[in-house]
Design an enzyme around this catalytic site. Structure first.
Site, mmCIF file in Angstrom:
data_model
loop_
_atom_site.group_PDB
_atom_site.id
_atom_site.type_symbol
_atom_site.label_atom_id
_atom_site.label_comp_id
_atom_site.label_asym_id
_atom_site.label_seq_id
_atom_site.Cartn_x
_atom_site.Cartn_y
_atom_site.Cartn_z
ATOM 1 N N GLU A 274 -14.021 -1.359 1.508
ATOM 2 C CA GLU A 274 -12.650 -1.888 1.475
ATOM 3 C C GLU A 274 -12.052 -1.177 2.669
ATOM 4 O O GLU A 274 -12.085 -0.078 2.976
ATOM 5 C CB GLU A 274 -11.657 -1.590 0.240
ATOM 6 C CG GLU A 274 -12.023 -2.347 -1.070
ATOM 7 C CD GLU A 274 -10.824 -2.035 -2.170
ATOM 8 O OE1 GLU A 274 -9.692 -1.564 -1.720
ATOM 9 O OE2 GLU A 274 -11.188 -2.283 -3.125
ATOM 10 N N GLU A 328 -2.021 -11.292 -3.077
ATOM 11 C CA GLU A 328 -2.139 -11.375 -4.317
ATOM 12 C C GLU A 328 -0.593 -10.924 -5.055
ATOM 13 O O GLU A 328 -0.526 -9.866 -5.176
ATOM 14 C CB GLU A 328 -3.361 -10.363 -4.992
ATOM 15 C CG GLU A 328 -4.756 -10.948 -4.276
ATOM 16 C CD GLU A 328 -5.856 -9.917 -4.837
ATOM 17 O OE1 GLU A 328 -5.900 -9.819 -6.001
ATOM 18 O OE2 GLU A 328 -6.201 -9.151 -3.876
ATOM 19 N N LYS A 331 -0.226 -8.152 -8.302
ATOM 20 C CA LYS A 331 -0.711 -6.692 -8.140
ATOM 21 C C LYS A 331 0.589 -5.798 -8.190
ATOM 22 O O LYS A 331 1.399 -6.027 -7.715
ATOM 23 C CB LYS A 331 -1.219 -6.427 -6.418
ATOM 24 C CG LYS A 331 -2.692 -7.090 -6.507
ATOM 25 C CD LYS A 331 -3.612 -6.601 -5.567
ATOM 26 C CE LYS A 331 -3.898 -5.203 -5.910
ATOM 27 N NZ LYS A 331 -5.085 -4.695 -4.959
ATOM 28 N N GLU A 337 1.041 -3.553 -1.754
ATOM 29 C CA GLU A 337 -0.280 -3.789 -2.432
ATOM 30 C C GLU A 337 -0.232 -5.311 -2.536
ATOM 31 O O GLU A 337 -1.285 -5.919 -2.892
ATOM 32 C CB GLU A 337 -0.089 -3.101 -4.036
ATOM 33 C CG GLU A 337 -0.331 -1.838 -4.001
ATOM 34 C CD GLU A 337 -1.706 -1.424 -3.466
ATOM 35 O OE1 GLU A 337 -2.704 -2.079 -3.878
ATOM 36 O OE2 GLU A 337 -1.897 -0.532 -3.064
#
Length: 427
Positions: A274, A328, A331, A337
């Site tokens: 990541e 997203e 999250k 985030e």
């Protein structure tokens, strides 16, 4: 077939698939050489496109590698025969159960084996950032679970085709600067030593999640922005090795190599599972902007295209999975985030880094669901026609192999009737 896909058949439906006949240039895009970039496909959201549409998006970008945090059957089915390489994951909540060899074997038989070789699953991650928390039982279960999964793969004849590893956060490091002095935290070493021995034996990679953004966010006044964004700068020289680092990501990776070597291993490859940069954050999250995110990812992609290695291993091209494909919205945590995506859920790029993708839109007009495709040619829609849809193409669209009643309409579309569930069981 129901058992092959490990999921229930979708209910009876009529679906009209509108196929826009492509120019030769469009088809060439789909056949171009794959980009040597991996992308994390997270799904902690309630507004993401279907896996069938995502399959088209990623393939139109020539993405060659995808990393999941689970083994979603809908995703794996949508990528059958596409050549895209997959990393699938066993979540932290299931790691302890995998210590049981029977459970590990059952997991592989359900989530991996049915898709091979049509979907290229090449790696299983057992847990994610296990040493970031304080769950001692989870930490103690990690290696036995990895060993059980590895042994189950061997028993099923998949050893050598599917690797077993786990992904770590960078906070496993007790020291990371200079890179040559890299060392694991003292409390992590008792776990890490046998894990490294396992990875060496299994010839599996060491996965690390690296985010230079975190260092900049924590101390923007003292961390040079150019150093974390791969922009021109004088760099930092390791006083021990005399190697110069012009970016933080490479320094972080080489510090992990040093920590691994300090525990006696020189035969384990480090891969970046990541890395990314948020395009938006809370007021106290310095640097979380589309401009900086685009600069970080864009410059990183250039390094990947150059097949560049780190100063310590210049001949080994960095292997990177960018985080993440989509923003997203579910999250938890700070705003950053929820804003690491390359794309918004509607397929619009969050910023422009040269990754051109096509997300087929959905048309719900007149009560009929239509999937608008570009770069897709149909042949044999009905016997005698010059153009049609073949079963393998339907799988790519997210339909099942027993789809029946293909009929070409006057408007030049193919009306697809998918057999009801009871029909599937009879075939």
């Amino acid at each position: 077939m129901a058992e092959r896909f490990g999921t229930r058949w979708l209910p009876f439906r009529f679906v009209a698939v509108v196929v826009l006949l492509a120019l030769m240039t469009d088809r060439a895009v789909l056949r171009a050489e794959a980009t040597p970039i991996g992308i994390n496909y997270g799904q902690i959201a309630d507004n993401l496109p279907s896996p069938a549409r995502v399959s088209w998006l990623l393939r139109s970008m020539q993405v060659s590698k995808v990393k999941l945090y689970d083994a979603d059957p809908y995703v794996l089915s949508a990528f059958l025969d596409t050549g895209v390489e997959f990393v699938v994951g066993i979540g932290n909540e299931n790691v302890s159960a995998m210590v049981d060899p029977a459970a590990a074997r059952a997991w592989i038989q359900r989530h991996v084996q049915p898709y091979l070789p049509s979907t290229r699953i090449t790696c299983i991650t057992v847990g994610n950032e296990v040493f970031k928390g304080n769950d001692t039982a989870l930490k103690a279960s990690l290696l036995p679970a990895m060993q059980s999964v590895y042994q189950a793969l061997a028993a099923l004849g998949l050893q050598g085709r599917v690797n077993v590893t786990t992904a770590h956060s960078l906070d496993i490091m007790g020291s990371s600067f200079p890179p040559s002095a890299g060392a694991f935290r003292a409390d992590v070493v008792p776990y890490m030593q046998p894990i490294l021995s396992f990875l060496s034996m299994a010839r599996s990679p060491f996965l690390i999640n690296c985010y230079p953004y975190f260092a900049y966010k924590a101390d923007p006044g003292n961390v040079p922005l150019e150093y974390v964004l791969f922009q021109p700068n004088v760099g930092v020289t390791d006083t021990n090795t005399k190697l110069n680092y012009d970016n933080m990501l490479y320094a972080q990776v080489d510090s992990v190599y040093a920590a691994i070597q300090a525990l006696g291993h020189t035969d384990i490859d480090v891969k970046i599972s990541e890395t990314g940069w948020p395009s938006r954050g809370d007021p106290d999250e310095a640097g979380a902007t589309p401009e900086y995110a685009g600069t970080y990812i864009g410059n990183l992609l250039q390094r990947i295209e150059m097949k560049q290695g780190t100063p310590l291993r210049p001949s080994v091209p960095i292997d990177v999975y960018v985080f993440a494909l989509f923003n997203e919205n579910l999250k938890p945590g700070p705003a950053s985030e929820r804003n690491y995506g390359l794309f918004y859920p509607d397929g619009t790029p969050v910023y422009n880094v040269g990754l051109q993708g096509y997300l087929p839109p959905m048309d719900y007009s007149r009560g009929t669901r239509k999937l608008i495709l570009r770069g897709f040619t149909v042949d044999n829609c009905v016997k005698g026609d010059e153009e049609s849809v073949e079963p393998k193409d339907l799988l790519l669209l997210g339909f099942h192999q027993h789809t029946t009643s293909l009929q070409r309409t006057n408007e030049g579309t193919c009306s697809i009737r998918e057999a009801p569930e009871e029909d599937h069981h009879q075939q």
